[in-house]
Every structure is written in structure tokens, then in C-alpha cells.
Write a protein that holds these residues in place. Structure first.
Motif, PDB file in Angstrom:
ATOM      1  N   GLY A  80       0.819  -0.997   0.160  1.00 18.38           N
ATOM      2  CA  GLY A  80       0.018   0.124   0.122  1.00 18.38           C
ATOM      3  C   GLY A  80       0.929   1.327  -0.154  1.00 18.38           C
ATOM      4  O   GLY A  80       2.059   1.184  -0.590  1.00 18.38           O
ATOM      5  N   GLY A  81       0.177   2.350   0.682  1.00 18.90           N
ATOM      6  CA  GLY A  81       1.200   3.472   0.434  1.00 18.90           C
ATOM      7  C   GLY A  81       0.821   4.634   1.877  1.00 18.90           C
ATOM      8  O   GLY A  81      -0.218   4.194   2.379  1.00 18.90           O
ATOM      9  N   VAL A  82       1.820   5.289   2.034  1.00 20.44           N
ATOM     10  CA  VAL A  82       1.621   6.091   3.325  1.00 20.44           C
ATOM     11  C   VAL A  82       1.677   7.520   2.820  1.00 20.44           C
ATOM     12  O   VAL A  82       2.807   7.753   1.858  1.00 20.44           O
ATOM     13  CB  VAL A  82       2.349   5.753   4.424  1.00 20.44           C
ATOM     14  N   ASN A  83       1.297   8.575   3.281  1.00 18.38           N
ATOM     15  CA  ASN A  83       1.471   9.899   2.756  1.00 18.38           C
ATOM     16  C   ASN A  83       1.486  10.824   3.850  1.00 18.38           C
ATOM     17  O   ASN A  83       0.888  10.994   4.711  1.00 18.38           O
ATOM     18  CB  ASN A  83      -0.041  10.183   1.898  1.00 18.38           C
ATOM     19  N   ILE A  84       2.380  11.786   3.522  1.00 19.10           N
ATOM     20  CA  ILE A  84       2.279  13.117   4.435  1.00 19.10           C
ATOM     21  C   ILE A  84       1.866  14.296   3.496  1.00 19.10           C
ATOM     22  O   ILE A  84       2.499  14.326   2.318  1.00 19.10           O
ATOM     23  CB  ILE A  84       3.703  13.526   4.939  1.00 19.10           C
ATOM     24  N   CYS A  85       0.849  15.083   3.832  1.00 22.00           N
ATOM     25  CA  CYS A  85       0.218  16.214   3.291  1.00 22.00           C
ATOM     26  C   CYS A  85       0.609  17.363   3.721  1.00 22.00           C
ATOM     27  O   CYS A  85       0.400  17.383   5.125  1.00 22.00           O
ATOM     28  CB  CYS A  85      -1.276  15.988   2.982  1.00 22.00           C
ATOM     29  N   LEU A  86       1.264  18.255   3.428  1.00 26.71           N
ATOM     30  CA  LEU A  86       1.771  19.490   3.989  1.00 26.71           C
ATOM     31  C   LEU A  86       1.819  20.703   3.132  1.00 26.71           C
ATOM     32  O   LEU A  86       1.550  20.595   1.889  1.00 26.71           O
ATOM     33  CB  LEU A  86       3.239  19.329   4.567  1.00 26.71           C
ATOM     34  N   LYS A  87       2.048  21.945   3.581  1.00 25.70           N
ATOM     35  CA  LYS A  87       2.164  23.130   3.081  1.00 25.70           C
ATOM     36  C   LYS A  87       3.562  23.673   3.371  1.00 25.70           C
ATOM     37  O   LYS A  87       3.967  23.604   4.309  1.00 25.70           O
ATOM     38  CB  LYS A  87       1.282  24.169   3.558  1.00 25.70           C
ATOM     39  N   VAL A  88       4.164  23.957   2.059  1.00 26.25           N
ATOM     40  CA  VAL A  88       5.597  24.517   2.185  1.00 26.25           C
ATOM     41  C   VAL A  88       5.717  25.886   1.629  1.00 26.25           C
ATOM     42  O   VAL A  88       5.354  25.985   0.228  1.00 26.25           O
ATOM     43  CB  VAL A  88       6.512  23.637   1.487  1.00 26.25           C
ATOM     44  N   TYR A  89       5.783  26.798   2.609  1.00 28.09           N
ATOM     45  CA  TYR A  89       5.887  28.093   2.169  1.00 28.09           C
ATOM     46  C   TYR A  89       4.603  28.458   1.321  1.00 28.09           C
ATOM     47  O   TYR A  89       4.582  29.180   0.427  1.00 28.09           O
ATOM     48  CB  TYR A  89       7.150  28.674   1.165  1.00 28.09           C
ATOM     49  N   GLY A  90       3.605  28.065   1.736  1.00 28.87           N
ATOM     50  CA  GLY A  90       2.140  28.362   1.171  1.00 28.87           C
ATOM     51  C   GLY A  90       1.641  27.334   0.052  1.00 28.87           C
ATOM     52  O   GLY A  90       0.601  27.392  -0.273  1.00 28.87           O
ATOM     53  N   TYR A  91       2.521  26.412  -0.484  1.00 26.44           N
ATOM     54  CA  TYR A  91       2.200  25.461  -1.620  1.00 26.44           C
ATOM     55  C   TYR A  91       2.065  24.152  -0.883  1.00 26.44           C
ATOM     56  O   TYR A  91       2.538  23.726   0.158  1.00 26.44           O
ATOM     57  CB  TYR A  91       3.527  25.459  -2.491  1.00 26.44           C
ATOM     58  N   TYR A  92       0.831  23.551  -1.455  1.00 22.78           N
ATOM     59  CA  TYR A  92       0.490  22.186  -1.202  1.00 22.78           C
ATOM     60  C   TYR A  92       1.443  21.133  -1.805  1.00 22.78           C
ATOM     61  O   TYR A  92       1.760  21.238  -3.292  1.00 22.78           O
ATOM     62  CB  TYR A  92      -0.852  21.863  -1.663  1.00 22.78           C
ATOM     63  N   VAL A  93       1.894  20.155  -0.762  1.00 26.19           N
ATOM     64  CA  VAL A  93       2.834  19.162  -1.353  1.00 26.19           C
ATOM     65  C   VAL A  93       2.440  17.907  -0.784  1.00 26.19           C
ATOM     66  O   VAL A  93       2.080  17.713   0.471  1.00 26.19           O
ATOM     67  CB  VAL A  93       4.297  19.362  -0.620  1.00 26.19           C
ATOM     68  N   SER A  94       2.378  16.818  -1.387  1.00 26.11           N
ATOM     69  CA  SER A  94       1.946  15.610  -1.106  1.00 26.11           C
ATOM     70  C   SER A  94       3.221  14.536  -1.272  1.00 26.11           C
ATOM     71  O   SER A  94       3.879  14.509  -2.561  1.00 26.11           O
ATOM     72  CB  SER A  94       0.742  15.066  -1.837  1.00 26.11           C
ATOM     73  N   ILE A  95       3.624  14.004  -0.303  1.00 21.33           N
ATOM     74  CA  ILE A  95       4.660  12.947  -0.252  1.00 21.33           C
ATOM     75  C   ILE A  95       4.064  11.638  -0.047  1.00 21.33           C
ATOM     76  O   ILE A  95       3.471  11.357   1.028  1.00 21.33           O
ATOM     77  CB  ILE A  95       5.873  13.244   0.719  1.00 21.33           C
ATOM     78  N   ILE A  96       4.431  10.478  -0.925  1.00 23.42           N
ATOM     79  CA  ILE A  96       3.703   9.166  -0.853  1.00 23.42           C
ATOM     80  C   ILE A  96       4.884   8.372  -0.806  1.00 23.42           C
ATOM     81  O   ILE A  96       5.814   8.305  -1.956  1.00 23.42           O
ATOM     82  CB  ILE A  96       2.916   8.856  -2.056  1.00 23.42           C
ATOM     83  N   ASN A  97       5.115   7.191  -0.124  1.00 19.79           N
ATOM     84  CA  ASN A  97       5.808   6.143  -0.099  1.00 19.79           C
ATOM     85  C   ASN A  97       5.137   4.821  -0.257  1.00 19.79           C
ATOM     86  O   ASN A  97       4.200   4.777   0.655  1.00 19.79           O
ATOM     87  CB  ASN A  97       6.779   6.142   1.068  1.00 19.79           C
ATOM     88  N   CYS A  98       5.273   4.205  -1.233  1.00 20.84           N
ATOM     89  CA  CYS A  98       4.271   2.892  -1.703  1.00 20.84           C
ATOM     90  C   CYS A  98       5.197   1.640  -1.540  1.00 20.84           C
ATOM     91  O   CYS A  98       6.279   1.464  -1.987  1.00 20.84           O
ATOM     92  CB  CYS A  98       3.652   3.147  -2.923  1.00 20.84           C
ATOM     93  N   HIS A  99       4.701   0.480  -1.594  1.00 27.50           N
ATOM     94  CA  HIS A  99       4.943  -0.782  -1.795  1.00 27.50           C
ATOM     95  C   HIS A  99       4.060  -1.451  -2.617  1.00 27.50           C
ATOM     96  O   HIS A  99       2.827  -1.822  -2.201  1.00 27.50           O
ATOM     97  CB  HIS A  99       5.376  -1.733  -0.566  1.00 27.50           C
ATOM     98  N   LEU A 100       4.182  -1.739  -3.815  1.00 27.81           N
ATOM     99  CA  LEU A 100       3.204  -2.430  -4.595  1.00 27.81           C
ATOM    100  C   LEU A 100       3.570  -3.909  -4.878  1.00 27.81           C
ATOM    101  O   LEU A 100       4.363  -4.407  -4.548  1.00 27.81           O
ATOM    102  CB  LEU A 100       3.082  -1.556  -6.048  1.00 27.81           C
ATOM    103  N   PRO A 101       2.317  -4.461  -5.554  1.00 30.91           N
ATOM    104  CA  PRO A 101       2.289  -5.977  -5.487  1.00 30.91           C
ATOM    105  C   PRO A 101       3.691  -6.679  -6.263  1.00 30.91           C
ATOM    106  O   PRO A 101       4.135  -5.981  -7.294  1.00 30.91           O
ATOM    107  CB  PRO A 101       1.191  -6.422  -6.041  1.00 30.91           C
ATOM    108  N   PRO A 102       4.570  -7.862  -5.781  1.00 29.41           N
ATOM    109  CA  PRO A 102       5.608  -8.188  -6.643  1.00 29.41           C
ATOM    110  C   PRO A 102       5.091  -9.159  -7.684  1.00 29.41           C
ATOM    111  O   PRO A 102       3.754  -9.329  -8.001  1.00 29.41           O
ATOM    112  CB  PRO A 102       6.193  -9.124  -5.435  1.00 29.41           C
ATOM    113  N   HIS A 103       6.115  -9.578  -8.325  1.00 27.85           N
ATOM    114  CA  HIS A 103       5.854 -10.747  -9.608  1.00 27.85           C
ATOM    115  C   HIS A 103       5.736 -10.113 -10.806  1.00 27.85           C
ATOM    116  O   HIS A 103       4.704  -9.105 -11.005  1.00 27.85           O
ATOM    117  CB  HIS A 103       4.968 -11.753  -9.116  1.00 27.85           C
ATOM    118  N   MET A 104       6.141 -10.727 -11.851  1.00 28.10           N
ATOM    119  CA  MET A 104       6.150 -10.160 -13.162  1.00 28.10           C
ATOM    120  C   MET A 104       4.630 -10.165 -13.631  1.00 28.10           C
ATOM    121  O   MET A 104       4.076  -9.147 -14.329  1.00 28.10           O
ATOM    122  CB  MET A 104       6.762 -11.428 -14.220  1.00 28.10           C
ATOM    123  N   SER A 105       3.833 -11.209 -13.133  1.00 30.24           N
ATOM    124  CA  SER A 105       2.468 -11.267 -13.806  1.00 30.24           C
ATOM    125  C   SER A 105       1.489 -10.467 -13.018  1.00 30.24           C
ATOM    126  O   SER A 105       0.332 -10.053 -13.538  1.00 30.24           O
ATOM    127  CB  SER A 105       1.986 -12.792 -13.461  1.00 30.24           C
TER     128      SER A 105
END
Length: 447
Positions: free
Chosen positions: A130-155
Motif C-alpha cells: 500500500g502507501g503512506v502519505n504526508i500532506c503538507l504546506k511548504v511556504y504556502g504551497y500544497y505538497v503530497s509525499i507518498i511512499n508505496c510498496h506495490l505487489p510483486p511478481h512479473m504477472s
């Protein structure tokens, strides 16, 4: 979409270092300098964004980490706090961890809006993927940071793309006065995305890597193929893959998988970004001048020196140039006017007219080099400690002040905004503030 730099505006440049690493349940290595680019004298980072996958998430480890900092977070704080980088926010879902560090002078201009976890493993309920997110404002701008781990295997390529979309959909926070994530000024998305190299056999892939001839492998990389067909995915940019595939290695070596399975190498570990689309002006609608916000990639590399995992870490170093939408902090702290009143240190501050104060706001006293925002030496609740004749003075018990030569900082934490909204310049506490015991055992102020 890099906007042209406007003339006559004061543009601020921020250096951001992004790390993604599937650590395969390993403990931190002895040296993180190469990973964090600390040996590069030319780089002076303003922010670090660190995403790990497959941290040890057994029940004993999770109970221990709930009571104490996990070993990885602790190690990163040990390394970065002497450089005046503070852990501002973090979010963890089982083995997926996201950390955000920033230089202390940026804290009044960073507002953490939300942290979120989206499990996609085991019918969408288990957080090993799945994924985890930090949503923040930096100097007034909206920034989303997402770290994910998606399903493995070629298929499982279609499943990976489904999970990518699901994680993105789940990052919208209705009722929190936060715009849709696709309207955020910047999305940084990275992690173990598990995309593989199609069609080619193991021998061809390994020979191509050995000869550093990646061009044919890029054409069969599943993420590169998906970006040609998915309009939304196409909006995410990535640097050139000029480093060898980062999966799968034998542990404690730089050799690709020599086990019986002999898995095919792949660029599973990726860093993507997306800048907000600029609205198109129609023939009768003049286009308004947009604030300046530009992201450029300085380096995108893997770090072969680390071999504790079957993945190599990948880092991206970025320059973010922006015209601040917020130019002054909501609170200004004035340590230069410190004074004492009946064994208390009095702290003076001023607030902006539109500051939403709360009796649960607090002011913390820190040593310079603090690890995170709760790493204070002492703190006072603003509501409880106001001096009656003024709204902008609070007192702090002298006995809590460290009797050392360390430089200190004051931070004002807003309960309503869940963020630091004011920070003082570093200062030395005058020796006269300290109490000493005289021979008769009576406490006296030391001058």
C-alpha cells in the motif's frame, strides 16, 4: 512543467533529498553518509524525505517501536540532527515508513496538514502493501509525499497499476479543507513499485547490465510502458535510469540472484514527481500570472555500496525554486528580551493579526541540534502561563533550563495548525539566569 522565472520576485531555492529503500527487515548499516550524500560538500540540504519498505514489522518489533523510536528513525535522527535537520513528521504502516526532515529555520513555513495510510495487501485490508502519505504546506504551497510498496511478481502488472490508482484516490481528505491531490502543487511519489522487465530472458538482461547497455531494457520496463498508455501516469516525471536495476541482489554482495530461482533483475525502486497542471486560458479568458514554482532534478542514482538487503537504495536530489506565498511567520519570538521575574524566565513574542491562537498552544525551549519537535528541554502552555498584564508574555521555570553553554532555541507550537508557527534565532542563556546553592543552602540567583 517548469515555469519561466519571473523578474523582480524574490525566489527561494530549497534542496530536497529523497531516499527510497526496501531494507528487507535488516538493521541499519554502520554508515549512511553515502545514502544521505553527506560526503558531498557542495550539497547543503534543506529537507530530507526518506521512505523505507519491508522494515522489520514482527509483533515484538512493533511493540518495541511503539514504546521507543524504531532503529531506523533513531539512526536518521542521530545523523541529521547535528546538521540542524529536525524530524518534522512521520507515518508508518507495518513495514512501510515515511520520514520528513527539515532545517529548523524552515519550520514556521511548513504546516503538516495530514498523514494517511492506504493498505492494499490481502483484499485491501493488510498494510504489508500500500502507501503512506504526508500532506503538507511548504511556504504556502500544497505538497503530497507518498511512499508505496506495490505487489510483486512479473504477472501482477495490472494489479500494480490498480493499486497505484487506489492509493492516489485515497489521498483526498473531504471535510479537511484540503484540495484534491491532483490540485496540489507537487506530488513526490516513490517506493518499491515492483515493476519488472518484460519479454527478455535472464541471460540477455544480465548481459545488458554487464555491458551497461540499458536502452533495450528501458523499452521493456513495465512502468515506462504503462506511462505511454495511462494519461494520469504520464503526468508523473522520472529521471533517466542510468544506474543498474536495483533488484534482486544476493545479500552482502553486488551479485544478482544466484539462488535456484535466479530472479530477473528489475528497476523496482523508483522516484516520480508531478507538478500541478496549469489551467489553460481560453480565447476570452486571460491567463492570470501564476506564482513561480519549479522543480528540477539534480541527481538520480542508486547506491551500490549498501548490501544489507536484496534491493539497492535509490536517491533523487532536487532543487525546488518557489516564490513564497507566506513571507513572515505567524509568531515572532524575541529571546533578546529575556528577563526574570520571581525565579521565572519571561519569554516575549508577537503574533500576526490573523493568527488562530488557542489556550493549548505551547512554547518549547530546545537545545540547538534537537532531533524532533518533542525533544524540548522545557515547555509552557501559553494559556496557563500568560502574565496577567500582557497577552504576549509567558514565563518559564528557571529550574528547567539547562545549565550548559549550549545554544538554545524557542519554538511556538500551534494547537489549531498542528505545526510550529514561530521559531527564535539561536541564543545563549545568560549565566545570571541560573540558580546556585549558597553555603547556607539558600538558593540565590547567580549573576
Amino acid at each position: 512543467v517548469n515555469l519561466r522565472k519571473p523578474t523582480g520576485l524574490k525566489v527561494r531555492k530549497l534542496s530536497i533529498h529523497v531516499v527510497t529503500w526496501n531494507v528487507a527487515s535488516a538493521a541499519p548499516p554502520l554508515d549512511l553518509n553515502d545514502l544521505l550524500q553527506l560526503n558531498n560538500q557542495d550539497l547543503n540540504m534543506d529537507m530530507y524525505v526518506i521512505g523505507l519498505q519491508e522494515m522489520n514489522s514482527g509483533i515484538i518489533n512493533r511493540l518495541s517501536d511503539a514504546a521507543f523510536e524504531d532503529p531506523w528513525s533513531s539512526f536518521f535522527m542521530d545523523v541529521l540532527s547535528p546538521l540542524n535537520l529536525i524530524k518534522v513528521s512521520h507515518v508508518r504502516m507495518q513495514g512501510i515508513l515515511l520520514l520528513f526532515f527539515a532545517k529548523y529555520q524552515h519550520l514556521p513555513y511548513i504546516q503538516i496538514l495530514f498523514t494517511n495510510s492506504t493498505p492494499t495487501g490481502l483484499f485491501g485490508y493488510w498494510g504489508n502493501k500500500g502507501g503512506v502519505n504526508i500532506c503538507l504546506k511548504v511556504y504556502g504551497y500544497y505538497v503530497s509525499i507518498i511512499n508505496c510498496h506495490l505487489p510483486p511478481h512479473m504477472s501482477k502488472n495490472d494489479q500494480r497499476l490498480e493499486h497505484f490508482d487506489r492509493i492516489l484516490e485515497m489521498q483526498n481528505f473531504e471535510g479537511h479543507d484540503i484540495p484534491n491531490i491532483l490540485d496540489h502543487d507537487l506530488i513526490l511519489w516513490f517506493g518499491d513499485m515492483n515493476f519488472r522487465i518484460e519479454d527478455f530472458g535472464l541471460h540477455f538482461v544480465r548481459e545488458s547490465i554487464k555491458n551497461q547497455c540499458y536502452i533495450h531494457l528501458w523499452e521493456k520496463d513495465q512502468l515506462s510502458i504503462a506511462k505511454k498508455h495511462d494519461p494520469l501516469l504520464r503526468e508523473f516525471q522520472e529521471g533517466p535510469l542510468l544506474f543498474p536495476p536495483t533488484y534482486k541482489f544476493d545479500r552482502n554482495s553486488n551479485d544478482y540472484d544466484t539462488s535456484e530461482k535466479r530472479r530477473k533483475p528489475a528497476w523496482t525502486d523508483r522516484i516520480l514527481w508531478r507538478l500541478k497542471r496549469q489551467s489553460q486560458a481560453g480565447p476570452h479568458i486571460p491567463r492570470l500570472p501564476a506564482p513561480y514554482f519549479s522543480l528540477s532534478l539534480r541527481s538520480y542514482v542508486s547506491h551500490m555500496v549498501y548490501s544489507i538487503s536484496d534491493h539497492k537504495p535509490v536517491t533523487g536530489t532536487f532543487d525546488l525554486e518557489l516564490k513564497p506565498l507566506v513571507s513572515a511567520p505567524l509568531i515572532t519570538l524575541m529571546p533578546e528580551s529575556l528577563w526574570t521575574m520571581e525565579n521565572n524566565m519571561v519569554v516575549s513574542y508577537s503574533s500576526a493579526p490573523d493568527f488562530p491562537s488557542s489556550p493549548w498552544d505551547w512554547i518549547g525551549l530546545y537545545k540547538v541540534g534537537m532531533r524532533h519537535i518533542n525533544d524540548y528541554v522545557s515547555y509552557v502552555w501559553v494559556g496557563d502561563n500568560q502574565i496577567s498584564f500582557s497577552d504576549n508574555l509567558v514565563y518559564m521555570d528557571i529550574s528547567a533550563i539547562p545549565k550548559t553553554a549550549d545554544q538554545c532555541l524557542l519554538c511556538y507550537f500551534s494547537n489549531n495548525l498542528h505545526s510550529v508557527v514561530g521559531i527564535s534565532k539561536p541564543f545563549q542563556i545568560p549565566p545570571r539566569f541560573f540558580l546556585r546553592e549558597d553555603p547556607l543552602g539558600e538558593a540565590q540567583l547567580q549573576f
